[in-house]
Design a protein around this motif. Structure first.
Motif, PDB file in Angstrom:
ATOM      1  N   HIS A   1     -32.091  -1.175  -7.399  1.00  0.00           N
ATOM      2  CA  HIS A   1     -30.774  -1.759  -7.638  1.00  0.00           C
ATOM      3  C   HIS A   1     -29.954  -0.957  -8.635  1.00  0.00           C
ATOM      4  CE1 HIS A   1     -31.845  -5.676  -5.815  1.00  0.00           C
ATOM      5  NE2 HIS A   1     -33.045  -5.435  -6.322  1.00  0.00           N
ATOM      6  N   CYS A   2     -28.667  -0.887  -8.360  1.00  0.00           N
ATOM      7  CA  CYS A   2     -27.664  -0.466  -9.331  1.00  0.00           C
ATOM      8  C   CYS A   2     -26.652  -1.607  -9.369  1.00  0.00           C
ATOM      9  CB  CYS A   2     -26.990   0.837  -8.907  1.00  0.00           C
ATOM     10  SG  CYS A   2     -25.652   1.347 -10.020  1.00  0.00           S
ATOM     11  N   GLU A   3     -26.642  -2.346 -10.466  1.00  0.00           N
ATOM     12  CA  GLU A   3     -25.722  -3.468 -10.604  1.00  0.00           C
ATOM     13  C   GLU A   3     -24.621  -3.106 -11.592  1.00  0.00           C
ATOM     14  OE1 GLU A   3     -27.723  -7.111 -11.599  1.00  0.00           O
ATOM     15  OE2 GLU A   3     -28.630  -7.242  -9.613  1.00  0.00           O
TER      16      GLU A   3
ATOM     17  N   ARG B   1     -21.547  -4.744 -13.597  1.00  0.00           N
ATOM     18  CA  ARG B   1     -21.079  -6.070 -14.006  1.00  0.00           C
ATOM     19  C   ARG B   1     -19.770  -5.944 -14.769  1.00  0.00           C
ATOM     20  NH1 ARG B   1     -26.606  -6.425 -15.982  1.00  0.00           N
ATOM     21  NH2 ARG B   1     -27.889  -6.981 -14.190  1.00  0.00           N
TER      22      ARG B   1
ATOM     23  N   GLU C   1     -21.211  -3.565 -17.924  1.00  0.00           N
ATOM     24  CA  GLU C   1     -22.644  -3.262 -17.935  1.00  0.00           C
ATOM     25  C   GLU C   1     -23.019  -2.570 -16.632  1.00  0.00           C
ATOM     26  OE1 GLU C   1     -24.718  -6.981 -18.202  1.00  0.00           O
ATOM     27  OE2 GLU C   1     -23.644  -7.598 -20.006  1.00  0.00           O
ATOM     28  N   ILE C   2     -23.985  -1.667 -16.717  1.00  0.00           N
ATOM     29  CA  ILE C   2     -24.612  -1.075 -15.541  1.00  0.00           C
ATOM     30  C   ILE C   2     -26.108  -1.222 -15.727  1.00  0.00           C
ATOM     31  CG2 ILE C   2     -25.029   1.027 -14.201  1.00  0.00           C
ATOM     32  CD1 ILE C   2     -22.309   2.065 -15.073  1.00  0.00           C
ATOM     33  N   ASP C   3     -26.771  -1.786 -14.736  1.00  0.00           N
ATOM     34  CA  ASP C   3     -28.202  -2.017 -14.827  1.00  0.00           C
ATOM     35  C   ASP C   3     -28.896  -1.385 -13.630  1.00  0.00           C
ATOM     36  OD1 ASP C   3     -30.635  -2.962 -15.745  1.00  0.00           O
ATOM     37  OD2 ASP C   3     -30.312  -5.017 -15.046  1.00  0.00           O
ATOM     38  N   LEU C   4     -29.894  -0.558 -13.883  1.00  0.00           N
ATOM     39  CA  LEU C   4     -30.714   0.053 -12.843  1.00  0.00           C
ATOM     40  C   LEU C   4     -32.115  -0.519 -12.953  1.00  0.00           C
ATOM     41  CD1 LEU C   4     -29.795   3.813 -13.279  1.00  0.00           C
ATOM     42  CD2 LEU C   4     -28.819   2.206 -11.663  1.00  0.00           C
ATOM     43  N   TYR C   5     -32.660  -0.976 -11.826  1.00  0.00           N
ATOM     44  CA  TYR C   5     -34.017  -1.491 -11.854  1.00  0.00           C
ATOM     45  C   TYR C   5     -34.597  -1.503 -10.451  1.00  0.00           C
ATOM     46  CZ  TYR C   5     -31.915  -5.952 -10.410  1.00  0.00           C
ATOM     47  OH  TYR C   5     -31.228  -6.919  -9.745  1.00  0.00           O
TER      48      TYR C   5
ATOM     49  N   SER D   1     -27.476 -13.027 -15.524  1.00  0.00           N
ATOM     50  CA  SER D   1     -27.863 -12.624 -16.878  1.00  0.00           C
ATOM     51  C   SER D   1     -27.544 -13.703 -17.914  1.00  0.00           C
ATOM     52  CB  SER D   1     -27.172 -11.309 -17.250  1.00  0.00           C
ATOM     53  OG  SER D   1     -25.775 -11.479 -17.239  1.00  0.00           O
TER      54      SER D   1
ATOM     55  N   ARG E   1     -31.193   7.467 -10.580  1.00  0.00           N
ATOM     56  CA  ARG E   1     -30.810   7.838 -11.958  1.00  0.00           C
ATOM     57  C   ARG E   1     -30.260   9.263 -12.003  1.00  0.00           C
ATOM     58  NH1 ARG E   1     -35.678   5.008 -14.007  1.00  0.00           N
ATOM     59  NH2 ARG E   1     -34.886   3.165 -15.046  1.00  0.00           N
TER      60      ARG E   1
ATOM     61  N   THR F   1     -20.225  -9.214 -10.248  1.00  0.00           N
ATOM     62  CA  THR F   1     -21.283  -8.219 -10.075  1.00  0.00           C
ATOM     63  C   THR F   1     -21.161  -7.518  -8.731  1.00  0.00           C
ATOM     64  OG1 THR F   1     -22.766  -9.547 -11.437  1.00  0.00           O
ATOM     65  CG2 THR F   1     -23.785  -7.863 -10.041  1.00  0.00           C
TER      66      THR F   1
END
Length: 153
Positions: free
Chosen positions: A95-97, A99, A145-149, A66, A15, A72
């Motif tokens: 993860h950094c996705e 999309r 979209e950007i998803d961090l998890y 999703s 992050r 992706t």
């Protein structure tokens, strides 16, 4: 590598890299996220000495994770987690996705994946260069979209 950040802090480190670019507009493009992931990937963490205890995964394809199909790009860091006896227990992935709305030119890229392991004495900069070539059609695009998890695997 002893004395590096702990794998438990990896998501926060990623992050921080995503907001550490030269401007806030950089991170909004694929190029900005890729540069952040390279900085994150170069950073060594306090992991076990096994050759597969700290790995990077680059992958892409059109998936419906999703609910609806999206192209992706997955930028992942995987750490081995050992039990109290020092034996393998599981892995944790950060993860950094990125999309993107489906488009014929993105679908035409198909799917691809490649691993790099820090303990395998491979050339990290060479691996990054090859992966970046795969990203050329996306570097100046803005992901939808950007998803961090983080997740155990």
């Amino acid at each position: 590598m002893p004395n590096g950040p702990r794998p438990e802090d990896a998501l926060d480190c990623l992050r921080a890299e995503l907001v550490a670019g030269p401007s806030t507009t950089v991170v909004r493009t694929t190029r900005g996220a890729w540069l952040a992931f390279m900085r994150f990937g170069r950073r060594r963490f306090d992991t076990a000495s096994a050759s597969d205890s700290d790995g990077l995964l680059f992958q892409y394809g059109t998936y419906a994770f999703s609910g609806r199909p999206m192209f992706t790009v997955g930028l992942t860091r995987q750490f081995e987690v050992n039990n109290d006896d020092g034996e393998h227990d599981h892995y944790v992935q950060v993860h950094c996705e990125l999309r993107y709305e489906p488009e014929p030119d993105l679908d035409a890229l198909g799917s691809f994946d490649s691993w790099f392991f820090h303990g395998a004495d491979a050339d990290l900069d060479g691996w990054f260069a090859v992966m970046e070539e795969r990203l050329v059609p996306l570097l100046d695009r803005r992901p939808a979209e950007i998803d961090l998890y983080e997740e155990p695997v």
